[in-house]
Scaffold this active site. Sequence first.
Site, mmCIF file in Angstrom:
data_model
loop_
_atom_site.group_PDB
_atom_site.id
_atom_site.type_symbol
_atom_site.label_atom_id
_atom_site.label_comp_id
_atom_site.label_asym_id
_atom_site.label_seq_id
_atom_site.Cartn_x
_atom_site.Cartn_y
_atom_site.Cartn_z
ATOM 1 C CG HIS A 48 46.266 43.628 47.302
ATOM 2 N ND1 HIS A 48 46.311 44.992 47.490
ATOM 3 C CD2 HIS A 48 44.959 43.341 47.086
ATOM 4 C CE1 HIS A 48 45.087 45.505 47.412
ATOM 5 N NE2 HIS A 48 44.243 44.522 47.158
ATOM 6 N NE ARG A 73 43.996 39.849 43.430
ATOM 7 C CZ ARG A 73 43.509 40.165 44.634
ATOM 8 N NH1 ARG A 73 42.196 40.240 44.813
ATOM 9 N NH2 ARG A 73 44.321 40.398 45.646
ATOM 10 C CG ASP A 87 50.712 36.356 24.030
ATOM 11 O OD1 ASP A 87 49.713 35.686 23.701
ATOM 12 O OD2 ASP A 87 51.095 37.362 23.400
ATOM 13 C CD GLU A 152 37.440 43.398 44.661
ATOM 14 O OE1 GLU A 152 37.842 42.820 45.677
ATOM 15 O OE2 GLU A 152 38.166 43.596 43.677
ATOM 16 C CG ASP A 178 38.811 45.557 48.065
ATOM 17 O OD1 ASP A 178 39.260 46.598 48.565
ATOM 18 O OD2 ASP A 178 39.516 44.738 47.455
HETATM 19 O O1 LIG Z 1 38.423 42.036 48.830
HETATM 20 C C1 LIG Z 1 38.982 40.950 49.040
HETATM 21 O O2 LIG Z 1 38.752 40.241 50.045
HETATM 22 C C2 LIG Z 1 39.921 40.493 48.030
HETATM 23 O O3 LIG Z 1 39.941 40.989 46.946
HETATM 24 C C3 LIG Z 1 40.962 39.499 48.393
HETATM 25 C C4 LIG Z 1 42.123 40.241 48.954
HETATM 26 O O4 LIG Z 1 42.654 41.068 47.972
HETATM 27 C C5 LIG Z 1 43.202 39.313 49.426
HETATM 28 O O5 LIG Z 1 44.416 39.668 48.884
HETATM 29 C C6 LIG Z 1 43.344 39.299 50.913
HETATM 30 O O6 LIG Z 1 43.432 40.543 51.507
#
Ligand SMILES: O=C(O)C(=O)C[C@H](O)[C@@H](O)CO
Length: 256
Positions: A48, A73, A87, A152, A178
């Site tokens: 993100h 991530r 790497d 998630e 999520d």
């Molecule tokens: O679903 C979530 O909570 C995450 O995966 C973390 C978020 O992606 C994080 O970037 C905050 O919004």
Amino acid sequence: MPAPENRLKSALARGETLIGCWAGFAAPYPTEVLAEAGFDWLVIDAEHAPNDLGTISVQLGVLRGAATQAVVRLPMGETWAIKQVLDAGAQTLLIPMVESAAQAADLVRAMRYPPEGVRGSGAALARASRFSGIPDYIVTANAQTCLMVQVETRAGLDALDDILGVDGVDVVFIGPSDLAADMGHLGDATVPEVQESIRDALGRIAAAGRAPGILALDHDTAARYRDWGARVLAVGIDVVLLAEAARALAARWREG
Ligand SMILES: O=C(O)C(=O)C[C@H](O)[C@@H](O)CO
């Protein structure tokens, strides 16, 4: 000389709870500030935040030798992308939206050299091997990789026990935002149904001998998740920390 110890993985094996923060500025300087702040680990977020291999690589350079451990991530668990960040020196990866044991097993293989996996063996020219300065890198690197899979969605929760059965999954990290969205509560992970799912999942992960992880942006929620067993606990996002502090300061002076 073997691959460098993955100190995050070692700390988890000792049963420690590790406090982390999201690094979302896609730049080295803020990441260095976070490392100086004393977090155990940071997520260099390419899902993100506007990170690419170049910005990830430079942040990994900043964290090299620091007490704070890097977690990268990726936006998805493509084998070629995993190879590139390994790497570049990442040892711990967080992969979003894992929904099956087969997917988790593919990720384990992507992170490991043959015969356990399919990681391409070109680290001779990469930071991971200290540019060929670690003679035994290729035969010791598998033991130092740490895989965090994000669960998630309802599908991920349904497959959780199967995912926990996959050897090589070190951490299962719940994504509350999520998960809430997938359960029909977009933007609100506080609803009891979501909280109960989180509590149940953290308990099942710990019972399976894996480290449970999660992110919370306020103190009480983070403390509750810790009490429910979370050991890889992210307690903030740098972008949000700055935005909130800046808005509060501006508002205070606008209001006189
Ligand atoms: O679903 C979530 O909570 C995450 O995966 C973390 C978020 O992606 C994080 O970037 C905050 O919004």
